[in-house]
Design a protein around this motif. Structure first.
Motif, mmCIF file in Angstrom:
data_model
loop_
_atom_site.group_PDB
_atom_site.id
_atom_site.type_symbol
_atom_site.label_atom_id
_atom_site.label_comp_id
_atom_site.label_asym_id
_atom_site.label_seq_id
_atom_site.Cartn_x
_atom_site.Cartn_y
_atom_site.Cartn_z
ATOM 1 N N LYS A 521 0.839 -1.200 0.000
ATOM 2 C CA LYS A 521 0.000 0.000 0.000
ATOM 3 C C LYS A 521 0.877 1.255 0.000
ATOM 4 O O LYS A 521 1.906 1.303 0.668
ATOM 5 C CB LYS A 521 -0.905 0.030 1.234
ATOM 6 C CG LYS A 521 -1.846 1.228 1.267
ATOM 7 C CD LYS A 521 -2.852 1.147 2.415
ATOM 8 C CE LYS A 521 -2.199 1.445 3.740
ATOM 9 N NZ LYS A 521 -3.217 1.537 4.835
ATOM 10 N N SER A 558 -8.410 3.537 -2.454
ATOM 11 C CA SER A 558 -9.319 3.481 -1.313
ATOM 12 C C SER A 558 -10.505 4.412 -1.549
ATOM 13 O O SER A 558 -10.356 5.505 -2.122
ATOM 14 C CB SER A 558 -8.579 3.886 -0.032
ATOM 15 O OG SER A 558 -9.483 4.079 1.029
ATOM 16 N N GLU A 565 -3.666 0.425 -3.140
ATOM 17 C CA GLU A 565 -3.213 -0.862 -2.620
ATOM 18 C C GLU A 565 -3.273 -1.909 -3.723
ATOM 19 O O GLU A 565 -4.073 -1.816 -4.654
ATOM 20 C CB GLU A 565 -4.107 -1.269 -1.453
ATOM 21 C CG GLU A 565 -3.688 -2.540 -0.731
ATOM 22 C CD GLU A 565 -4.595 -2.822 0.446
ATOM 23 O OE1 GLU A 565 -4.186 -2.541 1.582
ATOM 24 O OE2 GLU A 565 -5.725 -3.312 0.212
#
Length: 729
Positions: A521, A558, A565
């Motif tokens: 990430k 996200s 990620e």
């Protein structure tokens, strides 16, 4: 590199008049051979000198009677102000320090006293001031160290002054003689001019004055050496070796320690005595034949020609040595020597002529003055400059300015050059462009567009350049500009706002057996110019076999923030273990790419049997270490077969573990009427956590021993279990 080679003269400025009397036994030739140096040519020695007062006496000795005897070259008078006595701790001396005293003899209060000290060797070049120390109501003293006076030997002159509000007043002088070294003749081998790259120097009968009664000895002899080619830029203090059974010292000198220069070599000789004091004891010179050329011919260059030839005619060595190479270092006057290239010439068959054709493109196609020096190297590796040449390319082009401007909300950059004028006309302007970060692997030659009578411009599409990485503060694109195809006009650095990222993390810790994935990430990926980040990729590969399994994994953003990620599955990378390398690239909405982060993840090799390429030794990777399997018998007692052994250099990263060499200490054991299997390992037992781990280690199901519960297994301490940990930090 300039043609004029400044050679500073080492001047013999001062001749010392030294008579053979008492303490001065024989000071042979020192003035004429090793006289005082021109200030620009001073030799600095780093000889370490330790103060040693063991030979100094605190006895005050009036020097008025001894001065004329010891110092015949100093005027025969001794200035003493009435009411004072100036003296020293004894002369001659072999020490590296001595004391000087002022004594008040008429009862007056002791004034502040200071001392000036210098040697008579090179005038007052080593003049030092010493503040006196009062030791009694009538006496003041100072300690003079030869280390403050270039560790010189010979005559020291000390003047004593009283100091008050009106200044300083000379009250007297005293003199001390530091004993010198003496020497005989200096010889060189060869004795005359020669061809070659080594020679030796020998100085005979180096002795110390009064060594029988003052304890002085010769500790070393130094041979500072340099060539006259460029002054003392190649000065080296060679240390000599005493010839056994004699007082002779010798040294061998290689031209390679003096930049392989030939011509005249200057050698001075200094002795260092046991007190650390230094005496010049001689000097000589030797000539190594130089290379030379009759002339340097330049065929001339012009704006219309892409190259020109420089020829060195009849290159020979004065002494007849062969010529092995001729070099033509060339640069342009513009921007100093930023385009310097040492071109190697070619001998013209059947002659002693050497030539090289200089391509202007190798020197940025610059206009103005082109400078070429010519160096010849003989068969012994010695080198010297044999000539130089210049040619000038007249620049007919002029322009006012170069600018660039990013086109808003796009991946386009505009580069423009204004008011381009040439006396013979401007037919084209080209703009070669490439990334600073990746070199010229993405260079493109853009043909400029004339936008009015004298202005030219291009538009650069960043998508056409694979290396457009760059935030403006870490990388740029370079654009050079050429008129009529070959005349260099100028250059500019361009950039666009890139994308930056925050911390990079991964789940590289303690994944259970059977897991083949880990996550990476990167936090807070944003565009510095406010544009939208469209995609983030995580190109991933292992160190094993280079990038043979490189994959560009696309990340997921996200929904809560600007973090991205990706999940990496090692099955997609040939199920390789070891070091994984992950770079992270982001793309804006116009396709511009920026490198925003990178990381590494180590995928554990625990359970694998491995070997190095070309090496027959087999190791078991266990608990992060490689354990040597000592013989065929122990191997067959543990493992199913010989299949699946991995050959890789990656195990060089692993530390060595305890070798597996004894089947009585390392074996598989199963308790009677129990399903649990242990690896008994050098006095401890380790639970094999599960069937997956047992199979991954390639342990044979018919290899374990059945033992009854109780003493045999209970006697062993429990240690960490055998478990295939896939990922490790």
């Amino acid at each position: 590199m300039r043609q004029t080679m400044f050679i500073k003269n080492f001047s013999m400025v001062k001749t010392m008049k030294l008579f053979i009397v008492a303490c001065v036994m024989s000071l042979f030739l020192l003035g004429s051979i090793v006289g005082c140096s021109n200030p620009d040519m001073v030799i600095n020695s780093n000889t370490s000198v330790e103060n040693n007062n063991n030979n100094s006496s605190n006895t005050e000795t009036d020097q008025s009677e001894k001065k004329a005897f010891l110092f015949p070259d100093i005027p025969n008078r001794l200035y003493i102000l009435p009411g004072f006595m100036v003296s020293n701790s004894g002369t001659p001396t072999a020490s590296n320090s001595f004391k000087v005293f002022v004594k008040v003899t008429d009862g007056r209060p002791m004034p502040r006293i200071g001392f000036e000290a210098y040697t008579s060797y090179c005038g007052t070049d080593d003049l030092k001031w010493y503040e006196g120390t009062v030791t009694s109501s009538t006496t003041c003293e100072a300690t003079i160290s030869t280390a403050n006076h270039n560790t010189e030997t010979g005559d020291y002159v000390i003047k004593a002054y009283s100091i008050d509000a009106n200044g300083k007043t000379l009250i007297g002088e005293t003199y001390v003689y530091i004993c010198k070294s003496l020497a005989g003749n200096i010889e060189t081998s060869p004795t005359t001019a020669f061809i070659g790259n080594t020679f030796s120097v020998r100085i005979r009968n180096v002795t110390y004055q009064y060594s029988s009664n003052n304890g002085g000895t010769i500790s070393k002899v130094l041979f500072p050496t340099w060539t006259t080619q460029y002054g003392q830029d190649d000065l080296i203090w060679h240390e000599g070796t005493r010839i056994p059974g004699t007082n002779d010292w010798t040294v061998s000198i290689s031209t390679s320690t003096h930049k392989s220069e030939n011509g005249e070599y200057i050698i001075h000789v200094y002795s260092i005595d046991s007190a650390g004091n230094r005496t010049p004891i001689g000097g000589t010179s030797l000539y190594i034949y130089r290379n030379k050329a009759n002339s340097i011919i330049n065929e001339g260059a012009s704006i219309a020609k892409s190259s020109y030839k420089v020829t060195a005619k009849n290159v020979i060595n004065e002494g007849g040595a062969s010529i092995s190479r001729v070099l033509f270092p060339t640069w342009t006057e513009a921007n100093g020597q930023d385009d310097l290239i040492w071109h190697e010439g070619t001998r013209i068959s059947g002659t002693n002529d050497w030539e090289f054709r200089i391509q202007r493109s190798e020197h940025k196609n610059e206009a103005g003055k082109y400078i070429t020096h010519v160096y010849a190297i003989d068969g012994y590796g010695n080198i010297n400059c044999i000539g130089a040449s210049e040619t000038t390319i007249t620049k007919n082009f002029t322009f006012d300015s170069i600018s660039y401007n990013p086109v808003e909300n796009s991946n386009i950059l505009t580069v423009k050059i204004n008011n381009v004028v040439n006396t013979t006309g401007v037919s084209s302007v080209v703009f070669p462009t490439w990334s600073e970060v990746y070199g010229q692997n993405d260079i493109r030659w853009y043909q400029g567009t004339r936008i009015n009578q004298k202005d030219w411009q291009i538009q650069i599409n960043t998508i056409d350049h694979i290396g457009w990485v760059e935030y403006c503060n870490t990388g740029n694109y370079l654009t050079h500009i050429y008129g009529n195809g070959s005349v260099y006009l100028g250059e500019v650095k361009t950039c666009i706002n890139g994308i930056a990222g925050g911390a990079v993390t991964h789940t590289g810790n303690q994944m259970i057996a059977g897991s083949t994935t880990f996550k990476v990430k990167i936090e807070n990926v944003i565009h510095k110019g406010g544009k939208r980040v469209a995609k983030v990729y995580f190109p991933t590969w292992t160190e094993n076999n280079g990038q043979d399994e490189l994959l560009w994994h696309e990340g997921t953003k996200s929904i809560f923030n600007n973090d991205w990620e990706v999940t990496i599955n090692i099955n997609q990378h040939k199920n390789e273990r070891g070091q994984y390398i992950i770079h992270i690239y982001s793309y804006d909405e116009f396709g511009n790419r920026s490198l925003v982060g990178l990381t590494t993840v180590y995928v554990s090799r625990d359970g694998q049997r491995v070997k190095l390429p070309g090496d027959n030794r087999i190791f078991l990777v266990d608990q992060g270490k490689k354990r040597f399997i000592g013989n065929i018998s122990i191997y067959n007692s543990l493992f199913v077969n010989w299949n699946g052994i991995i050959e890789t250099n990656d195990i060089n990263y692993l530390p060595d573990g305890v070798s597996i060499v004894d089947s009585n200490k390392t074996y598989l054991a199963k308790a009677y009427n129990d399903y649990i299997i242990y690896l008994v390992d050098n006095g401890v037992k380790r639970l094999i956590a599960n069937q997956s781990s047992y199979n991954y280690y390639n342990f044979g199901w018919d290899k374990f021993r059945v033992v009854y519960p109780g003493p045999e297994l209970d006697a062993f301490n429990n240690m960490p279990s055998v478990n295939t940990i896939i990922i490790g930090n």
